[in-house]
Design an enzyme around this catalytic site. Structure first.
Site, PDB file in Angstrom:
ATOM      1  N   ASP A  61       0.823  -1.198   0.000  1.00  0.00           N
ATOM      2  CA  ASP A  61       0.000   0.000   0.000  1.00  0.00           C
ATOM      3  C   ASP A  61       0.866   1.260   0.000  1.00  0.00           C
ATOM      4  O   ASP A  61       1.846   1.365   0.741  1.00  0.00           O
ATOM      5  CB  ASP A  61      -0.896  -0.016   1.244  1.00  0.00           C
ATOM      6  CG  ASP A  61      -1.760   1.216   1.358  1.00  0.00           C
ATOM      7  OD1 ASP A  61      -2.654   1.379   0.513  1.00  0.00           O
ATOM      8  OD2 ASP A  61      -1.525   2.020   2.280  1.00  0.00           O
ATOM      9  N   GLU A  74       0.883  -0.046  -4.864  1.00  0.00           N
ATOM     10  CA  GLU A  74       0.161   1.205  -5.061  1.00  0.00           C
ATOM     11  C   GLU A  74       1.203   2.309  -4.932  1.00  0.00           C
ATOM     12  O   GLU A  74       1.929   2.357  -3.934  1.00  0.00           O
ATOM     13  CB  GLU A  74      -0.935   1.407  -4.015  1.00  0.00           C
ATOM     14  CG  GLU A  74      -1.655   2.743  -4.185  1.00  0.00           C
ATOM     15  CD  GLU A  74      -2.501   3.121  -2.972  1.00  0.00           C
ATOM     16  OE1 GLU A  74      -3.464   3.881  -3.162  1.00  0.00           O
ATOM     17  OE2 GLU A  74      -2.188   2.683  -1.854  1.00  0.00           O
TER      18      GLU A  74
END
Length: 602
Positions: free
Chosen positions: A259, A292
């Site tokens: 993330d 990400e």
């Protein structure tokens, strides 16, 4: 940094044999640490160089324990493998080898076969309830499920990005053995399992590291969540690398999605993590690392990481589908169609251009294969970060959504679906937490301020209708329902996804290895045409018109129709050289030596 010759230990409690455990804690700010057992015993840990505390003790698996710092306060093990009673309970000694795996021959699947289905374990009811959905997903054509973060957080409800104990699967979802059983069952159905991990911050509640290991953080680096992580410390890097290896080796996950790595901003750590994963995973296993990354750092995808979520692709498609231009969508209002063409041709849209804040973002990406980009129309962020959690089928014309879905599932990028998307689930997916007191109030107010840039919610009383993240109903209403037999509209959507995934498996995936873009160009406002040279030297064509007007287009000769989003799209193109409004046409020019496999045509 400590000398590289100094010994370090794995973080957490390691079972040495059936009756003994080694407890290890890095606590450089503590002068004494003891292991406090639930049975009342207190065991003093021995100090070691560079802030380590160590103890080998007669404790079998299942032992409940906490650490006492300086004789003043007790904390859970930051590398706890399981919690009994949440963050306020006891950490649990776990035997990583006590699960009887059934699918020991599983080695994963090639990345180009990935069709990813993102889901939230808690919303679906825990590991056992997720397992019940696996046969349906496999039959539909999904090849990988991606679990939103599992790390132990404060309370019972959370998206998972507020984890405090990163090694402990959240206790309300089920036991570690039940998580392994879910993964085992998925492998038996041919499904990969990916888990989302958060290595850029800890949640706002339950992280006690600053009280005894302040060097874990770098006060000079600021992130949206406070002080940055100090990746310069070897102990810190090993904490996160050990976590990654735990998920991949002990739980046999097939991949990790990291993330918000733009908040890590430490290429050395990113390289080391990927290198250590490749070193420790058996060569025969296929394990995938995805990112990400708002910074669009193409260099991370050249050798170390397999793919990145392509937010650029989502954002430009969302603007074309919905005409929304608020907040970050404003970056995609000008030259929207050209930006979509760049995405289909080169991957990233932002490759060094200035964003809306005037900052240069991104790196050139045209040299990367299309499988280095994960494309999606919806995900947890893009649905859940909407004020009302509304899904895409409620925001755009249905024919336009059909056309965009064809692009999603038949382009050479890796497709990702969000739970419920495949059948146009009406339930909203909203941001939810389980905080109380001042933190709960701050989260609720922050949620409403978040939409100040959105025209629908920027009045003098912003967000009067935005659901409170801390109310249980916000969480309970997020579970997507399955379509009923008499719900024609939802079943039509499901049939579309099933048809497109059949085509992907028959005609795209077998040709996808070594595919490369041949470019894309605009046809008119809202319409593009793109081509890819596939691994077998065939050429895939996708023409997409997301505008309400027909546009001029001439199809390549000798193309084989794979899919048309409306019944007469191919006819209009052949007879009138027009691509119909809100339509997509997907076709293939085979290499000269190829013939059409039986049953491949839709």
């Amino acid at each position: 940094m400590p000398s590289q010759t100094l010994k370090t230990w794995p973080h957490g409690a390691q079972l040495l044999d059936a009756h003994h455990t080694r407890f290890t804690l890095w606590a450089p700010d503590a002068h004494s640490v003891s292991v406090e057992l639930k049975d009342g015993r207190s065991l003093q840990m021995l100090p070691r160089p560079e802030g380590w505390f160590l103890l080998d003790a007669p404790c079998p698996k299942g032992t409940r324990y906490r650490y006492c710092i300086n004789g003043e306060f007790e904390v859970p093990d930051p590398a706890s493998r399981a919690q009994d009673g949440g963050l306020d309970g006891y950490s649990v000694v776990v035997d990583p080898d006590d699960y009887p795996w059934q699918n020991n021959q599983w080695q994963g699947r090639p990345w180009h076969e990935a069709v990813i289905y993102e889901l939230h374990v808690g919303v679906l009811g825990g590991y056992g309830e997720v397992a019940k959905q696996l046969p349906r997903l496999a039959q539909m054509g999904i090849t990988a499920i991606e679990l939103m973060p599992l790390a132990q957080f404060s309370g019972e409800r959370n998206w998972g990005y507020d984890g405090a104990l990163l090694y402990a699967p959240h206790d309300t979802y089920g036991s570690p053995a039940e998580l392994k059983q879910l993964i085992d069952q998925a492998h038996g159905l041919g499904l990969m399992v990916i888990v989302d991990v958060v290595y850029n911050h800890f949640g706002p509640q339950g992280n006690y590291l600053p009280t005894y290991a302040n060097p874990f953080f770098n006060e000079q680096t600021h992130t949206p969540w406070g002080a940055g992580i100090n990746y310069e410390r070897r102990e810190v890097r090993e904490f996160f690398i050990g976590n990654a290896l735990m998920w991949l080796l002990e739980y046999r996950f097939d991949g990790l999605r990291l993330d918000a790595v733009h908040a890590i901003n430490h290429p050395g750590f990113m390289h080391e993590l990927a290198h250590q994963v490749r070193q420790h995973v058996e060569p025969a296993r296929q394990v995938w690392l995805t990112l990400e990354n708002e910074a669009n750092q193409a260099f991370l995808l050249e050798n170390d990481y397999n793919a990145q979520w392509n937010d650029d692709g989502h954002n430009v498609l969302h603007v074309l589908l919905t005409a929304e231009t608020d907040a970050y969508y404003a970056e995609f209002v000008e030259d929207t169609t050209q930006k979509l063409a760049r995405c289909l041709s080169e991957g990233f849209i932002f490759q060094g251009q200035n964003d809306r804040h005037g900052n240069a973002r991104g790196e050139p990406s045209s040299h990367l294969p299309p499988t280095a980009f994960v494309l999606f129309l919806q995900n947890h962020d893009q649905v859940g970060n909407r004020a009302l959690g509304d899904r895409l089928h409620e925001l755009c014309p249905p024919q336009a959504l059909r056309a965009a879905t064809a692009l999603l599932l038949l382009s050479p990028m890796i497709p990702l679906l969000f739970m419920g998307e495949e059948s146009a689930a009406p339930e909203p997916f909203l941001f939810f937490t389980d905080y109380t007191g001042e933190l709960a109030q701050a989260v609720t107010e922050g949620r409403r301020k978040e939409f100040a840039d959105f025209s629908s919610f920027n009045s003098q009383n912003p967000g009067p209708g935005i659901p409170d993240p801390n109310v249980r109903s916000t969480f309970e209403h997020a579970r997507p329902s399955l379509a009923r037999a008499d719900d024609g509209q939802r079943n039509n959507m499901l049939a579309l996804y099933q048809q497109l995934l059949r085509i992907r498996h028959q005609s795209i995936i077998p040709r996808l290895a070594d595919a490369q873009s041949l470019g894309a160009h605009t046809l008119a406002a809202g319409a593009v045409a793109a081509r890819w040279l596939m691994g077998d030297n065939s050429v895939l064509h996708i023409a997409l018109n997301l505008s309400p007007r027909p546009v001029s287009h001439t199809a390549a000769p000798d193309t084989e129709l794979l899919f048309q989003s409306q019944p007469d799209v191919a006819t209009q193109l052949r007879d009138r050289h027009l691509l119909a409004p809100y339509s997509a046409l997907v076709s293939l020019v085979r290499a000269p030596h190829q013939s059409s496999p039986a049953g491949e045509r839709p």
